[in-house]
Design an enzyme around this catalytic site. Structure first.
Site, mmCIF file in Angstrom:
data_model
loop_
_atom_site.group_PDB
_atom_site.id
_atom_site.type_symbol
_atom_site.label_atom_id
_atom_site.label_comp_id
_atom_site.label_asym_id
_atom_site.label_seq_id
_atom_site.Cartn_x
_atom_site.Cartn_y
_atom_site.Cartn_z
ATOM 1 N N ASP A 98 38.409 62.259 40.766
ATOM 2 C CA ASP A 98 38.304 62.593 39.352
ATOM 3 C C ASP A 98 39.287 61.699 38.605
ATOM 4 O OD1 ASP A 98 37.053 65.234 37.724
ATOM 5 O OD2 ASP A 98 38.789 64.305 36.739
ATOM 6 N N ALA A 99 39.135 61.640 37.293
ATOM 7 C CA ALA A 99 40.048 60.815 36.501
ATOM 8 C C ALA A 99 41.328 61.569 36.156
ATOM 9 C CB ALA A 99 39.333 60.355 35.237
ATOM 10 N N LYS A 103 44.616 67.987 37.741
ATOM 11 C CA LYS A 103 43.481 68.896 37.942
ATOM 12 C C LYS A 103 42.906 68.682 39.351
ATOM 13 C CE LYS A 103 39.088 70.414 36.758
ATOM 14 N NZ LYS A 103 38.733 71.709 37.261
ATOM 15 N N ARG A 145 29.350 66.838 29.377
ATOM 16 C CA ARG A 145 28.298 67.849 29.498
ATOM 17 C C ARG A 145 27.874 68.309 28.112
ATOM 18 N NH1 ARG A 145 31.779 72.662 29.121
ATOM 19 N NH2 ARG A 145 33.691 72.138 30.206
ATOM 20 N N ARG A 152 20.114 67.218 26.936
ATOM 21 C CA ARG A 152 20.741 66.396 27.995
ATOM 22 C C ARG A 152 20.719 64.921 27.614
ATOM 23 N NH1 ARG A 152 17.626 70.366 30.309
ATOM 24 N NH2 ARG A 152 18.544 71.638 31.969
ATOM 25 N N ASN A 184 24.197 64.363 33.795
ATOM 26 C CA ASN A 184 23.042 64.309 32.886
ATOM 27 C C ASN A 184 23.147 63.201 31.853
ATOM 28 O OD1 ASN A 184 21.100 66.298 33.522
ATOM 29 N ND2 ASN A 184 22.536 67.907 32.873
ATOM 30 N N ASP A 212 15.417 73.286 38.538
ATOM 31 C CA ASP A 212 14.393 73.908 37.675
ATOM 32 C C ASP A 212 13.386 74.680 38.547
ATOM 33 O OD1 ASP A 212 14.414 71.571 35.055
ATOM 34 O OD2 ASP A 212 15.357 71.237 36.988
ATOM 35 N N ARG A 215 14.767 77.934 39.528
ATOM 36 C CA ARG A 215 14.685 78.882 38.388
ATOM 37 C C ARG A 215 13.252 79.414 38.249
ATOM 38 N NH1 ARG A 215 18.385 74.802 34.803
ATOM 39 N NH2 ARG A 215 20.373 75.810 35.192
ATOM 40 N N HIS A 239 14.090 66.316 34.395
ATOM 41 C CA HIS A 239 14.961 67.501 34.429
ATOM 42 C C HIS A 239 15.396 67.692 32.974
ATOM 43 C CE1 HIS A 239 18.090 70.358 35.274
ATOM 44 N NE2 HIS A 239 19.028 69.553 34.835
ATOM 45 N N THR A 294 26.746 75.267 33.175
ATOM 46 C CA THR A 294 26.081 75.873 34.335
ATOM 47 C C THR A 294 26.771 75.321 35.577
ATOM 48 O OG1 THR A 294 24.425 74.108 34.527
ATOM 49 C CG2 THR A 294 23.844 75.983 33.143
HETATM 50 N N1 NAI Z 1 21.545 67.777 37.082
HETATM 51 C C1 NAI Z 1 21.781 69.056 36.902
HETATM 52 O O1 NAI Z 1 20.977 69.914 37.279
HETATM 53 C C2 NAI Z 1 23.047 69.470 36.230
HETATM 54 C C3 NAI Z 1 23.856 68.516 35.693
HETATM 55 N N2 NAI Z 1 24.999 68.859 35.031
HETATM 56 C C4 NAI Z 1 25.795 67.770 34.483
HETATM 57 O O2 NAI Z 1 26.923 67.544 35.330
HETATM 58 C C5 NAI Z 1 27.932 66.888 34.557
HETATM 59 C C6 NAI Z 1 29.273 67.577 34.778
HETATM 60 O O3 NAI Z 1 29.274 68.860 34.208
HETATM 61 P P1 NAI Z 1 30.575 69.805 34.311
HETATM 62 O O4 NAI Z 1 31.106 69.727 35.692
HETATM 63 O O5 NAI Z 1 30.214 71.110 33.734
HETATM 64 O O6 NAI Z 1 31.569 69.048 33.348
HETATM 65 P P2 NAI Z 1 33.171 69.115 33.372
HETATM 66 O O7 NAI Z 1 33.614 68.624 32.049
HETATM 67 O O8 NAI Z 1 33.607 70.443 33.861
HETATM 68 O O9 NAI Z 1 33.552 68.046 34.505
HETATM 69 C C7 NAI Z 1 33.379 66.676 34.366
HETATM 70 C C8 NAI Z 1 34.466 66.026 35.198
HETATM 71 O O10 NAI Z 1 34.234 64.604 35.179
HETATM 72 C C9 NAI Z 1 35.529 63.999 35.190
HETATM 73 N N3 NAI Z 1 35.431 62.616 34.761
HETATM 74 C C10 NAI Z 1 35.214 62.132 33.534
HETATM 75 N N4 NAI Z 1 35.221 60.782 33.559
HETATM 76 C C11 NAI Z 1 35.445 60.426 34.848
HETATM 77 C C12 NAI Z 1 35.557 59.175 35.514
HETATM 78 N N5 NAI Z 1 35.428 58.005 34.867
HETATM 79 N N6 NAI Z 1 35.797 59.174 36.825
HETATM 80 C C13 NAI Z 1 35.938 60.337 37.504
HETATM 81 N N7 NAI Z 1 35.828 61.549 36.929
HETATM 82 C C14 NAI Z 1 35.585 61.585 35.618
HETATM 83 C C15 NAI Z 1 36.339 64.864 34.233
HETATM 84 O O11 NAI Z 1 37.725 64.658 34.404
HETATM 85 C C16 NAI Z 1 35.871 66.256 34.631
HETATM 86 O O12 NAI Z 1 36.701 66.835 35.612
HETATM 87 C C17 NAI Z 1 27.442 66.903 33.100
HETATM 88 O O13 NAI Z 1 26.855 65.659 32.790
HETATM 89 C C18 NAI Z 1 26.396 68.005 33.121
HETATM 90 O O14 NAI Z 1 25.449 67.873 32.085
HETATM 91 C C19 NAI Z 1 25.388 70.160 34.918
HETATM 92 C C20 NAI Z 1 24.629 71.166 35.484
HETATM 93 C C21 NAI Z 1 23.374 70.904 36.143
HETATM 94 C C1 PYR Z 2 22.990 71.601 32.574
HETATM 95 C C2 PYR Z 2 21.773 71.416 33.341
HETATM 96 O O1 PYR Z 2 21.235 70.329 33.423
HETATM 97 C C3 PYR Z 2 21.167 72.558 33.982
HETATM 98 O O2 PYR Z 2 21.815 73.562 34.273
HETATM 99 O O3 PYR Z 2 19.943 72.509 34.218
#
Ligand code: NAI
Ligand code: PYR
Length: 380
Positions: A98-99, A103, A145, A152, A184, A212, A215, A239, A294
């Site tokens: 992570d960056a 954390k 996010r 998205r 996303n 999806d 769900r 998605h 989510t």
């Molecule tokens: N494909 C899917 O079904 C789903 C996709 N998502 C997506 O997952 C992504 C993450 O969501 P969350 O974990 O809730 O967000 P979050 O904000 O909790 O976590 C994102 C993390 O990425 C880190 N980060 C940012 N830039 C970085 C870099 N250059 N290098 C390394 N780490 C970096 C941040 O420090 C943070 O810890 C979002 O884009 C969200 O839309 C979320 C749920 C479902």
């Molecule tokens: C955030 C997202 O892409 C999901 O929960 O489906």
């Protein structure tokens, strides 16, 4: 005139808190010193002489090597995936990147402290990608996010910029990995990751509509009061808002559901089906408006895909793959979207040819067009 901010007088409670913090620090330091006096400074590998090898032991004949997953992004989603992977005993080594260093270290320690309750897995964390070296599977969850109500696709520009920093070092340290994208908008970012990585398309996959579809299966199962694992139902395409529900191929315990209803002369409205699909599309928006993000379901979904890949399960999952030339999607478009794909140790082994009605095929092509239009603005 300058106003000085007066420090408030130290209260008794603050004094107690301060002394508690100091006691905790020195207790930690003390524990470290005791440990070092027993074992020497922090070391990798067992302490010599801690256990004695049995007499005349033959060298290990095992040819299996350690399996390793790296998760980039230790946010809500990354940590839900990490903890699901750990509880399911999927790998020998788990690396987190992570960056945010504090954390990241906090999350690593918190997981390591569960060691007594989990299968043995080495957990590493670093802001440096060298921690990911030799990964079999790299899962990318880093990035912005959605906020409540946001689509998205809105996240695209921010997350493409991050991917330029993330994908090249990941592939440098794990050139043989399978790359799984979760951030996303997952379909377009899977395309971006494919382009930036230079990997063959079978080794780049997006978590796509595996979530999806879960769900969808949950809602149908809930409606029929059966186990969701008995419901074979699939959502394909983006998605996101333009996903396509494959009503024509749903079966429950092997019974094709639409022909069953027709045979029983049970009337169903097309609108009812549309409503169920809309509930799937709205699911993420609803959860985000309630809890801000989510995490649990995508954690299980990604771990489910990781198992199929690393254990060579050859299961069929709706995941984001290079769809060019499949299901009537134009050959000129290098678009990634979800299709029913067979997953195994080499990544995407193939895409199955599910029968689609004309309406379903039309919607899928529309979904591809939506993604392709967004992609064409990227200049990648
Ligand atoms: N494909 C899917 O079904 C789903 C996709 N998502 C997506 O997952 C992504 C993450 O969501 P969350 O974990 O809730 O967000 P979050 O904000 O909790 O976590 C994102 C993390 O990425 C880190 N980060 C940012 N830039 C970085 C870099 N250059 N290098 C390394 N780490 C970096 C941040 O420090 C943070 O810890 C979002 O884009 C969200 O839309 C979320 C749920 C479902
Ligand atoms: C955030 C997202 O892409 C999901 O929960 O489906």
């Amino acid at each position: 005139m300058l106003y000085k901010v007066k420090s408030p007088p130290t209260t008794r409670l603050q004094k107690i808190q301060k002394s508690a913090v100091e006691t905790h620090r020195s207790a930690n330091q003390h524990a470290k010193e005791c440990f070092n006096s027993l074992t020497g400074p922090r070391r990798v590998g067992p302490v010599p002489g801690f256990f004695k090898p049995i007499q005349n032991a033959a060298p290990s004949s095992s040819t299996s090597r350690n399996t390793k997953i790296s998760v980039v992004g230790a946010g809500n989603v990354g940590m839900a995936i990490a903890q699901t992977i750990l509880t399911q005993d999927l790998v020998d080594e788990l690396a987190l990147v992570d960056a945010k260093p504090d954390k990241l270290r906090g999350e690593m320690l918190d997981l390591q402290h569960a060691a007594a309750f989990l299968p043995r897995t080495k957990i590493l964390a670093s802001v440096d990608y060298s921690a990911t070296v030799g990964s079999d599977l790299c899962i990318v969850t880093a990035g912005a996010r959605q906020i409540a109500g946001e689509s998205r696709l809105n996240l695209l520009q921010r997350n493409v910029a991050l991917f330029r920093d993330i994908i090249p070092p990941l592939v440098k340290y794990s050139p043989d990995c399978i790359l799984m994208i979760v951030s996303n908008p997952v379909d377009v970012l899977t395309y971006v990751a494919w382009k930036l990585s230079g990997l063959p398309p079978n080794r780049v996959v997006g978590s796509g509509t595996n979530l999806d579809s879960s769900r969808f299966r949950f809602l149908i199962a809930d409606h029929l009061d059966v186990n969701a694992q008995e419901v074979q139902a699939c959502i394909i395409g983006e998605h996101g808002d333009s996903s396509v529900a494959l009503w024509s191929s749903i079966s429950v315990g092997g019974v094709p559901i639409l022909s069953f209803l027709e045979k029983q002369q049970i009337a169903y409205e097309k609108e009812t089906l549309e409503k169920i699909h809309k509930a799937v599309v709205d699911s993420a928006y609803e959860v985000i408006s309630l809890k801000g993000y989510t995490s649990w379901a995508i954690g299980y979904s990604a771990a489910n895909l990781a198992r199929s890949i690393l254990r060579d399960q050859r299961k069929i999952h709706p995941v984001s793959v290079l769809a060019k030339g499949l299901y009537g999607i134009q050959g000129g478009d290098d678009v990634f979207l979800s299709l029913p794909a067979v997953l195994g140790r080499a990544g995407v082994l193939g895409v199955t040819d599910v029968h689609l009605t004309d309406e379903e095929a039309r919607r899928l092509r529309e979904s591809a067009r939506t993604i392709s239009e967004v992609q064409s603005q990227l200049g990648i």
